[in-house]
Design a protein around this motif. Sequence first.
Motif, PDB file in Angstrom:
ATOM      1  N   ASP A 122      94.220  24.361 -64.822  1.00 37.46           N
ATOM      2  CA  ASP A 122      95.689  23.810 -65.134  1.00 37.46           C
ATOM      3  C   ASP A 122      95.615  22.640 -64.987  1.00 37.46           C
ATOM      4  N   LEU A 123      96.937  21.946 -65.163  1.00 37.20           N
ATOM      5  CA  LEU A 123      97.028  20.401 -64.934  1.00 37.20           C
ATOM      6  C   LEU A 123      96.997  20.142 -63.245  1.00 37.20           C
ATOM      7  N   ARG A 124      97.705  21.099 -62.585  1.00 32.56           N
ATOM      8  CA  ARG A 124      97.865  20.994 -61.242  1.00 32.56           C
ATOM      9  C   ARG A 124      96.757  21.084 -60.603  1.00 32.56           C
ATOM     10  N   GLU A 125      95.804  21.980 -61.018  1.00 29.67           N
ATOM     11  CA  GLU A 125      94.337  22.035 -60.510  1.00 29.67           C
ATOM     12  C   GLU A 125      93.473  20.735 -60.760  1.00 29.67           C
ATOM     13  N   MET A 126      93.596  20.261 -61.929  1.00 30.69           N
ATOM     14  CA  MET A 126      92.921  18.902 -62.386  1.00 30.69           C
ATOM     15  C   MET A 126      93.413  17.972 -61.423  1.00 30.69           C
ATOM     16  N   ILE A 127      94.650  17.673 -61.302  1.00 22.65           N
ATOM     17  CA  ILE A 127      95.236  16.574 -60.310  1.00 22.65           C
ATOM     18  C   ILE A 127      94.631  16.793 -59.114  1.00 22.65           C
ATOM     19  N   LEU A 128      94.640  17.819 -58.576  1.00 28.36           N
ATOM     20  CA  LEU A 128      94.155  18.195 -56.981  1.00 28.36           C
ATOM     21  C   LEU A 128      92.623  18.022 -56.992  1.00 28.36           C
ATOM     22  N   LYS A 129      92.056  18.154 -58.006  1.00 30.06           N
ATOM     23  CA  LYS A 129      90.379  17.875 -58.099  1.00 30.06           C
ATOM     24  C   LYS A 129      90.182  16.585 -58.545  1.00 30.06           C
ATOM     25  N   GLY A 130      91.208  15.688 -58.911  1.00 31.10           N
ATOM     26  CA  GLY A 130      91.104  14.322 -59.479  1.00 31.10           C
ATOM     27  C   GLY A 130      89.997  14.014 -60.715  1.00 31.10           C
ATOM     28  N   LEU A 131      90.188  15.030 -61.727  1.00 36.71           N
ATOM     29  CA  LEU A 131      89.420  15.099 -62.664  1.00 36.71           C
ATOM     30  C   LEU A 131      89.924  14.215 -64.048  1.00 36.71           C
ATOM     31  N   GLN A 132      89.826  12.869 -63.809  1.00 38.73           N
ATOM     32  CA  GLN A 132      90.311  11.830 -64.614  1.00 38.73           C
ATOM     33  C   GLN A 132      89.977  11.965 -66.061  1.00 38.73           C
ATOM     34  N   ASN A 133      89.048  12.097 -66.450  1.00 35.25           N
ATOM     35  CA  ASN A 133      88.538  12.306 -67.820  1.00 35.25           C
ATOM     36  C   ASN A 133      89.091  13.465 -68.619  1.00 35.25           C
ATOM     37  N   GLU A 134      89.248  14.642 -67.954  1.00 30.06           N
ATOM     38  CA  GLU A 134      89.591  15.688 -68.686  1.00 30.06           C
ATOM     39  C   GLU A 134      91.021  15.834 -68.784  1.00 30.06           C
ATOM     40  N   VAL A 135      91.997  15.038 -67.808  1.00 28.37           N
ATOM     41  CA  VAL A 135      93.269  15.496 -67.927  1.00 28.37           C
ATOM     42  C   VAL A 135      93.991  14.725 -69.225  1.00 28.37           C
ATOM     43  N   VAL A 136      93.264  13.871 -69.617  1.00 29.86           N
ATOM     44  CA  VAL A 136      93.919  13.091 -71.210  1.00 29.86           C
ATOM     45  C   VAL A 136      94.103  14.282 -71.907  1.00 29.86           C
ATOM     46  N   ASP A 137      93.033  15.089 -72.299  1.00 29.05           N
ATOM     47  CA  ASP A 137      93.112  16.081 -73.394  1.00 29.05           C
ATOM     48  C   ASP A 137      93.974  17.133 -73.048  1.00 29.05           C
ATOM     49  N   LEU A 138      94.039  17.647 -71.818  1.00 29.49           N
ATOM     50  CA  LEU A 138      94.753  18.652 -71.337  1.00 29.49           C
ATOM     51  C   LEU A 138      96.389  18.043 -71.757  1.00 29.49           C
ATOM     52  N   THR A 139      96.766  17.068 -71.209  1.00 29.59           N
ATOM     53  CA  THR A 139      98.140  16.239 -71.270  1.00 29.59           C
ATOM     54  C   THR A 139      98.512  16.485 -72.669  1.00 29.59           C
ATOM     55  N   ILE A 140      97.533  16.019 -73.732  1.00 28.30           N
ATOM     56  CA  ILE A 140      97.984  16.018 -75.090  1.00 28.30           C
ATOM     57  C   ILE A 140      97.886  17.598 -75.540  1.00 28.30           C
ATOM     58  N   GLU A 141      97.356  18.199 -74.997  1.00 28.26           N
ATOM     59  CA  GLU A 141      97.239  19.816 -75.193  1.00 28.26           C
ATOM     60  C   GLU A 141      98.842  20.354 -74.887  1.00 28.26           C
ATOM     61  N   LEU A 142      99.068  20.093 -73.586  1.00 26.25           N
ATOM     62  CA  LEU A 142     100.663  20.483 -73.284  1.00 26.25           C
ATOM     63  C   LEU A 142     101.783  19.946 -73.794  1.00 26.25           C
ATOM     64  N   LEU A 143     101.552  18.626 -74.422  1.00 27.87           N
ATOM     65  CA  LEU A 143     102.592  18.086 -75.123  1.00 27.87           C
ATOM     66  C   LEU A 143     103.081  18.759 -76.438  1.00 27.87           C
ATOM     67  N   LYS A 144     102.004  19.838 -76.925  1.00 26.31           N
ATOM     68  CA  LYS A 144     102.332  20.309 -78.091  1.00 26.31           C
ATOM     69  C   LYS A 144     103.562  21.368 -77.824  1.00 26.31           C
ATOM     70  N   GLU A 145     103.469  22.011 -76.521  1.00 27.18           N
ATOM     71  CA  GLU A 145     104.436  23.143 -76.229  1.00 27.18           C
ATOM     72  C   GLU A 145     105.701  22.443 -75.387  1.00 27.18           C
ATOM     73  N   LYS A 146     105.345  21.560 -74.588  1.00 29.15           N
ATOM     74  CA  LYS A 146     106.467  21.066 -73.594  1.00 29.15           C
ATOM     75  C   LYS A 146     106.944  19.786 -73.672  1.00 29.15           C
ATOM     76  N   ASP A 147     107.847  19.120 -73.288  1.00 30.03           N
ATOM     77  CA  ASP A 147     108.328  17.517 -73.585  1.00 30.03           C
ATOM     78  C   ASP A 147     107.845  17.155 -72.191  1.00 30.03           C
ATOM     79  N   PRO A 148     107.713  15.789 -72.326  1.00 29.03           N
ATOM     80  CA  PRO A 148     107.132  14.925 -71.223  1.00 29.03           C
ATOM     81  C   PRO A 148     107.829  15.064 -70.031  1.00 29.03           C
TER      82      PRO A 148
END
Lengths: 804, 217
Positions: free
Chosen positions: A601-627
């Motif tokens: 999940d986003l939290r885990e990605m941030i803690l791991k510092g996965l910069q490349n992957e976070v972009v796709d996940l954020t775009i994904e999350l925006l489909k359901e949640k507001d910024p």
Amino acid sequence: MKDILKKIKYEYTFFDGAMGTFLQKTGLKDGEAPEELNIINKELIEEIHLKYLNAGCDILTTNTFGANRLKMTEAKLDVEIVITEAVNCAKNAIKTHNNGDKYIALDLGPIGQLVEPVGNLKFDDAYEIYKEQILIGEKAGCDLLLFETQLDIYELKAGILAAKENTDLPIFCTMTFDDSGRTVTGTDVESMVTFLNDFGVDVIGLNCSFGPNEMVPLIKEVLKYSKLPVMVQPNAGLPKIQKSITVYDFRADEFVDIMEEMTDMGVRILGGCCGTDDEYILKLVERIKNKKIKEIKVNSKTVISSNSQTVVIGEDIKVIGERLNPTGKKRLKHALKTGDIDYVLKEGIKQVDQRADILDINVGLPELNEPEVMVKVIKEVQSILSVPLQIDSANVEALEKGARYYNGKALINSVNGKEESLNEILPIAKKYGCCVLGLTLDDTGIPKEAKKRYEIAKKIVDRAVEIGIPKENVLIDCLVLTASAQQKEVNETLKAVKLVKENLGVKTVLGVSNVSFGLPNRDLINRTFLAMAINSGLDAPIMNPGSDSMMSIVDAANVLLANDVNSEKYIELYSNIKITDNVQNKNSDIINKNDDGNKDDLREMILKGLQNEVVDLTIELLKEKDPLEIINNEIIPALDIAGERYEKQEIFLPQLIKSAETVNKAFDILKTRILESSDETIDKGTIVLATVKNDIHDIGKNIVKVIVQSYGYNVVDLGKDVDPKKVVEAMIENDIKIVGLSALMTTTVKTMEDTIKLIKKNIPDATILVGGAVLNKEYSDMIGATYYCRSAKDTVEKVKKFYI
Amino acid sequence: MSKLIREALIYMGYRKKINELDKEIYNEIVEILNDIKKTANISYITKDFDIENKNECINLLNSNVKFDSKNLSKLLKDSKKITVAAVTLGIQLDKKIKKFTYTDMSKAVIYDACASAIIEEKCDELENMIINNFPEHFLTNRFSPGYGDLELNNQKKIINLLQTEKKIGLTLTSGNLMIPQKSVTFIVGITEVEKCTSKNKCDRCNAKCEFRVKTRK
């Protein structure tokens, strides 16, 4: 009348040898300014000049290597007296010698401080420093200017401009290279020659460097690229220390052997540098004087450069990255308006990583001071990237300023067939020795037929050549119209490209992506058009290098047109790529999965510092949640955990930064989304950050910036070496009452104190945070800061407190 | 290599054992150290001087240079000769680190720390070379402008004395800071007296600094 430029056309011309070598022999002490001898021991200087005249040299070099305002102030000498007396010494020696035409070269060594952005000397100050020397030298009666042992091509540009704008004296330039084949500031021979070729100097070459043997391959390269007569002044071999005195390992005969080899290659103007004396020059003149001049073939390729990289247009397809142009790009517009230079730079870096060969720079927004912003963006981009730039503006002043402060030989975009444009733009290209892109339109607009566009192209080329711009420096853009609105004219563009290529022999450029406006699946139209245009003779498409499919067309075309010899580049790029269908999703297998094969999940990605992957996940999350929901429920909690782990030393600085940068990547997506839907931004508050005046170490401040941004605060980053006044201005202008100051050196804590005083005087209720390696709570209180921040995380806590 | 890694980690504020370090970061550090060694344009210059040491002033003979400093004078009390040195990792490294501050700040921080570790190592190597020039002699600790009471503006004298601009591309800003940033100048005394110099470099310096390493007694 004596005319040095005429002389070098027809015969070998000889400079003198070293001055310092003689002076050291006669007792000049280490650290002493040799220029002082022009005043206190004229006889000695005249005697040395006379020795060289007797040896047969044509040109004497004045003893003024370091006679600039900065070095002379240090030595407590007056520039005007030093230079005037130096020229007088040379004049007197020539008078005594009284035999034949002799010339005096005003010696202009490097200033001793590096020009911005590498150093902190302003380009305009470098200009003024040289201007002062040149005007005094001319008044005193020198015959030519010799910029020598130059280390930084940007400083040299300031010097040459000072010469061209203030005198008509001939300009000779030499630079010194180290054994890596570059100057200490990173310029290679090709970039140096490319830049100087059309910049209005008379002679170029190399001096000093290391040994003469090692100079041979470099001078070969100079001759290969040069359009100008070439000079060389090597040392008398490699330096060796004997009993703490520097000696050189070549005898005069060996020195002359190498010099003869270089004349056979085409060098015309010869002299000596460190370690050479009158014996070297005597033997040199004897051996070379009556030899036949070797003519060199003049290079006429279309080429642009930065200070350390050249791009030849017309050998293979070169990609001009189009992304640094705010037209139709809300996020870039916002960045330019708010002075967010980081975003601009990141876009630039991205395009280079995507293999753009040249970057187009356009900052045309009505609310901006375009010339000012153009210069700023060019300087910043050039401080981290080496690709040459295309300066793109409809504003003449922006083009002029851009060309002036650009480091290298730029491509100006653009001139067109209108009289006004020809009269205003072409002289800029001529003066700064740039390439210029001509658009095939005039007062009647863009002609429909190819033939008429060709005629405008011809007019532009003719007019350029008329005012002295070499034809190879003109490129033509036959203008792409949109297939949705002007379908029939798309093919006219292609026909025009062909006509221009075949009949004018100049290189061509097209803004390819224009063709698909208003149509679905734009990329398909773009890449098809690109392939057709290349087949018609397009040399450099302006396009988005982020489009893999378009880049692959370029790569394939380079194979098919035999530009990519043995398909080497193509094989390297494509041999390991599995082609599934047309679009490849490179990371699809590894994306978003953790060790258990589950999605992070986003939290885990941030803690791991996965910069490349976070972009796709954020775009994904925006489909359901507001910024805002994402920020408050996912990002901030993750940051708090990271911060806690850092405090407990479970993770350390690089890891904390990685998490913060991952957050900032997510923020970028969120900000873009918010900008697209409204004119609001995520705004939790803003802080001004600066590394104080005289301090050039800004890594600490940059760490703070990344961490503070990751908590959603905006940062107005003033950079390093910031004048106290600028800090106050930025705070008032942006109505910000909190500022963070950084200093790394004990000596700059003093300027930090001055900055604090000035802030308090102007903004009494300001909150001032300070940090840096040498600071502590005690110091911080002493200099009047509000808070001492011992770490970046600590700074965030103070900022939070302020904006509660 | 492990000494270099240790040193780089100290600059990054890492206080624990190397074997507790995250493997990924460890590999990144090793890779970056190698990259700097391979791509940086590391160059140096040294020059020897006879000195006169009196009234808390060091006078470099056959030059016009004097250093006014009580601390330096004390350090050189047994020296008749000194070596003045300058080392730099070159301007391209500055550019590289700056670029990373925009694309990958974490990498920029590691590069910065690794570069500092490498230039320290280079200074140690240089000391070994200097001592080879003076058989049966010993070196004092290194001393640089900005240490103790030796003012930073003495940097100008060293830069001028060694002609570092022309020879290794090392220049000063108007505020006497060095460009390229990863550069060091130092003075070292040549003595006939062996001094007990602590292996821990921090014992030779009196700055209150967060990177200070305590010697275990």
